[in-house]
Design a protein around this motif. Sequence first.
Motif, PDB file in Angstrom:
ATOM      1  N   MET A   1      26.472   7.861  57.401  1.00 35.53           N
ATOM      2  CA  MET A   1      26.868   9.570  57.168  1.00 35.53           C
ATOM      3  C   MET A   1      25.636  10.282  56.507  1.00 35.53           C
ATOM      4  O   MET A   1      25.450  11.322  56.709  1.00 35.53           O
ATOM      5  N   TRP A   2      24.953   9.581  55.537  1.00 39.43           N
ATOM      6  CA  TRP A   2      23.897  10.158  54.950  1.00 39.43           C
ATOM      7  C   TRP A   2      22.764  10.550  55.965  1.00 39.43           C
ATOM      8  O   TRP A   2      22.189  11.586  55.701  1.00 39.43           O
ATOM      9  N   LYS A   3      22.563   9.451  56.896  1.00 39.14           N
ATOM     10  CA  LYS A   3      21.523   9.984  57.708  1.00 39.14           C
ATOM     11  C   LYS A   3      21.962  11.078  58.750  1.00 39.14           C
ATOM     12  O   LYS A   3      21.116  11.698  58.969  1.00 39.14           O
ATOM     13  N   TRP A   4      23.194  11.058  59.157  1.00 42.12           N
ATOM     14  CA  TRP A   4      23.830  12.235  59.860  1.00 42.12           C
ATOM     15  C   TRP A   4      23.427  13.586  58.982  1.00 42.12           C
ATOM     16  O   TRP A   4      23.122  14.756  59.575  1.00 42.12           O
ATOM     17  N   GLN A   5      23.937  13.609  57.755  1.00 39.59           N
ATOM     18  CA  GLN A   5      23.970  14.690  57.122  1.00 39.59           C
ATOM     19  C   GLN A   5      22.483  15.112  56.863  1.00 39.59           C
ATOM     20  O   GLN A   5      22.086  16.423  56.841  1.00 39.59           O
ATOM     21  N   LYS A   6      21.463  14.243  56.389  1.00 43.51           N
ATOM     22  CA  LYS A   6      20.062  14.598  56.462  1.00 43.51           C
ATOM     23  C   LYS A   6      19.644  15.330  57.623  1.00 43.51           C
ATOM     24  O   LYS A   6      18.838  16.338  57.483  1.00 43.51           O
ATOM     25  N   GLU A   7      19.696  14.567  58.849  1.00 41.83           N
ATOM     26  CA  GLU A   7      19.158  15.175  60.055  1.00 41.83           C
ATOM     27  C   GLU A   7      19.954  16.730  60.397  1.00 41.83           C
ATOM     28  O   GLU A   7      19.352  17.657  60.822  1.00 41.83           O
ATOM     29  N   PHE A   8      21.172  16.730  60.080  1.00 37.89           N
ATOM     30  CA  PHE A   8      21.989  18.054  60.236  1.00 37.89           C
ATOM     31  C   PHE A   8      21.390  18.979  59.374  1.00 37.89           C
ATOM     32  O   PHE A   8      21.171  20.347  59.912  1.00 37.89           O
ATOM     33  N   LEU A  41      30.778  17.831  65.336  1.00 35.19           N
ATOM     34  CA  LEU A  41      31.613  17.269  64.455  1.00 35.19           C
ATOM     35  C   LEU A  41      32.397  16.065  65.112  1.00 35.19           C
ATOM     36  O   LEU A  41      32.605  14.879  64.174  1.00 35.19           O
ATOM     37  N   HIS A  42      32.723  15.945  66.204  1.00 32.90           N
ATOM     38  CA  HIS A  42      33.421  14.871  66.726  1.00 32.90           C
ATOM     39  C   HIS A  42      32.387  13.629  66.712  1.00 32.90           C
ATOM     40  O   HIS A  42      32.814  12.285  66.575  1.00 32.90           O
ATOM     41  N   GLU A  43      31.011  13.816  66.816  1.00 29.55           N
ATOM     42  CA  GLU A  43      30.006  12.591  66.930  1.00 29.55           C
ATOM     43  C   GLU A  43      29.802  12.246  65.277  1.00 29.55           C
ATOM     44  O   GLU A  43      29.885  10.885  65.223  1.00 29.55           O
ATOM     45  N   ALA A  44      29.964  13.128  64.605  1.00 38.01           N
ATOM     46  CA  ALA A  44      30.021  12.569  63.088  1.00 38.01           C
ATOM     47  C   ALA A  44      31.314  11.853  62.771  1.00 38.01           C
ATOM     48  O   ALA A  44      31.109  11.022  61.869  1.00 38.01           O
ATOM     49  N   ASN A  45      32.493  12.029  63.234  1.00 38.70           N
ATOM     50  CA  ASN A  45      33.318  11.296  62.747  1.00 38.70           C
ATOM     51  C   ASN A  45      33.365   9.748  63.664  1.00 38.70           C
ATOM     52  O   ASN A  45      34.367   8.800  63.302  1.00 38.70           O
ATOM     53  N   GLN A  46      32.432   9.676  64.312  1.00 38.55           N
ATOM     54  CA  GLN A  46      32.057   8.123  65.044  1.00 38.55           C
ATOM     55  C   GLN A  46      31.254   7.421  64.251  1.00 38.55           C
ATOM     56  O   GLN A  46      31.147   6.342  64.490  1.00 38.55           O
ATOM     57  N   PRO A  49      34.498   4.070  60.385  1.00 35.57           N
ATOM     58  CA  PRO A  49      35.720   4.015  60.393  1.00 35.57           C
ATOM     59  C   PRO A  49      36.446   4.651  59.620  1.00 35.57           C
ATOM     60  O   PRO A  49      37.641   5.098  59.495  1.00 35.57           O
ATOM     61  N   ASN A  50      35.724   4.514  58.201  1.00 29.84           N
ATOM     62  CA  ASN A  50      36.279   4.948  57.093  1.00 29.84           C
ATOM     63  C   ASN A  50      36.172   6.480  56.508  1.00 29.84           C
ATOM     64  O   ASN A  50      36.640   7.010  55.718  1.00 29.84           O
ATOM     65  N   ILE A  51      35.311   7.098  57.536  1.00 31.30           N
ATOM     66  CA  ILE A  51      34.651   8.494  57.155  1.00 31.30           C
ATOM     67  C   ILE A  51      35.255   9.357  58.154  1.00 31.30           C
ATOM     68  O   ILE A  51      34.943   9.426  59.245  1.00 31.30           O
ATOM     69  N   LYS A  52      36.044  10.356  58.041  1.00 30.87           N
ATOM     70  CA  LYS A  52      36.657  11.390  58.893  1.00 30.87           C
ATOM     71  C   LYS A  52      36.805  12.732  58.432  1.00 30.87           C
ATOM     72  O   LYS A  52      37.052  13.012  57.237  1.00 30.87           O
ATOM     73  N   LEU A  53      35.902  13.696  59.169  1.00 38.31           N
ATOM     74  CA  LEU A  53      35.809  14.872  58.729  1.00 38.31           C
ATOM     75  C   LEU A  53      37.150  15.546  59.330  1.00 38.31           C
ATOM     76  O   LEU A  53      37.218  15.832  60.526  1.00 38.31           O
ATOM     77  N   ASP A  54      37.925  16.369  58.238  1.00 42.05           N
ATOM     78  CA  ASP A  54      38.798  17.295  58.696  1.00 42.05           C
ATOM     79  C   ASP A  54      38.118  18.549  58.407  1.00 42.05           C
ATOM     80  O   ASP A  54      38.150  19.120  57.221  1.00 42.05           O
ATOM     81  N   TYR A  55      38.024  19.328  59.758  1.00 41.48           N
ATOM     82  CA  TYR A  55      37.205  20.580  59.853  1.00 41.48           C
ATOM     83  C   TYR A  55      38.149  21.741  60.208  1.00 41.48           C
ATOM     84  O   TYR A  55      39.407  21.434  60.864  1.00 41.48           O
ATOM     85  N   ARG A  56      37.661  22.931  60.122  1.00 43.25           N
ATOM     86  CA  ARG A  56      38.363  24.206  60.285  1.00 43.25           C
ATOM     87  C   ARG A  56      37.094  25.245  60.613  1.00 43.25           C
ATOM     88  O   ARG A  56      36.559  25.224  59.781  1.00 43.25           O
TER      89      ARG A  56
END
Length: 306
Positions: A1-8, A41-46, A49-56
């Motif tokens: 998740m940290w890698k995804w956030q850093k790139e994003f 965001l769907h890609e980030a949820n993959q 398994p224990n990290i799920k983003l509930d977005y709006r």
Amino acid sequence: MWKWQKEFVRQQDITGELFGRYIDDILMTWNKSEQQLTELLHEANQWHPNIKLDYRISQNLPFLDVLLTNNNGILQTSVYHKPTTEPYVVPFTSDHHPYIYANMIQTALARAVRYSSTFEAFNQEKRQIKLMFLYNGYSSSYIEDQFHKYFLGYINEAAFIPVVTEMTQFFLLRQKMLAQPTARQTQVARSIAAAAAANTTDEPSEDLTTITHENVVHSRDRSFIHYTHEKRFRQFKRDMHQLYQNVFQNTPAIAVKMVVGNRNRPDNTKELVHKRPKQFLLSNKYKKIKHLKVKKRHRQVRKRSK
């Protein structure tokens, strides 16, 4: 998740977008299509398994206690109130020190100035603040007086009535306030400065030694007395000073300055719920329950004997 956030975050910086995070709350802006954002965001949820983003996704979203609105490409902010929030504060008839009431009004007004990016949002929040305190027993004159005292610190002192009635005054007031650090920022800065000073040298400097010595001498010339604040003790400070003058008037002790302070009375909820109840409360309750049990047993024995 940290890698995804850093790139994003790197991509957001390149495109000039906004990305903010506080613990598990994330706020971001997006100028591309909504479908692309949903896929991202769907890609980030993959990732885990224990990290799920509930977005709006919307043009009007709350982030913590700030409401952000995209008004035709202009980002506007205002104070956010949860739908379940009740308009309750410390009642004016409660047994608290007067500065508690003044601090609550001025703190709510400071938040309105900081969070409101438009003059209309500030006026709306100001009306809600006044209605909330009126609902809790505060008089209209007292609320207006606290408003004036707060504005007096930022508006020209030559003004006869320090109020914010124009958009220009509001933006000048907001600019002055945003330039000042918050209490939390000041505390963090002091902690960092103290840690940096402790790491540079282990030996105290001469200036620090002198200041410490002066503080010790200054404390010796004072006598501190604290009491629990109650409304029936309004004249307690004056009576204590008068008594001190009468008793030690012609003695060397009169050179020692007496400082009388007060502490807030602990709330009953804090005493009986958050803290361990006193033993006599538990024992009385236990004896009462035990006495009822004994009565029930006697009744059962009588029924059996009959």
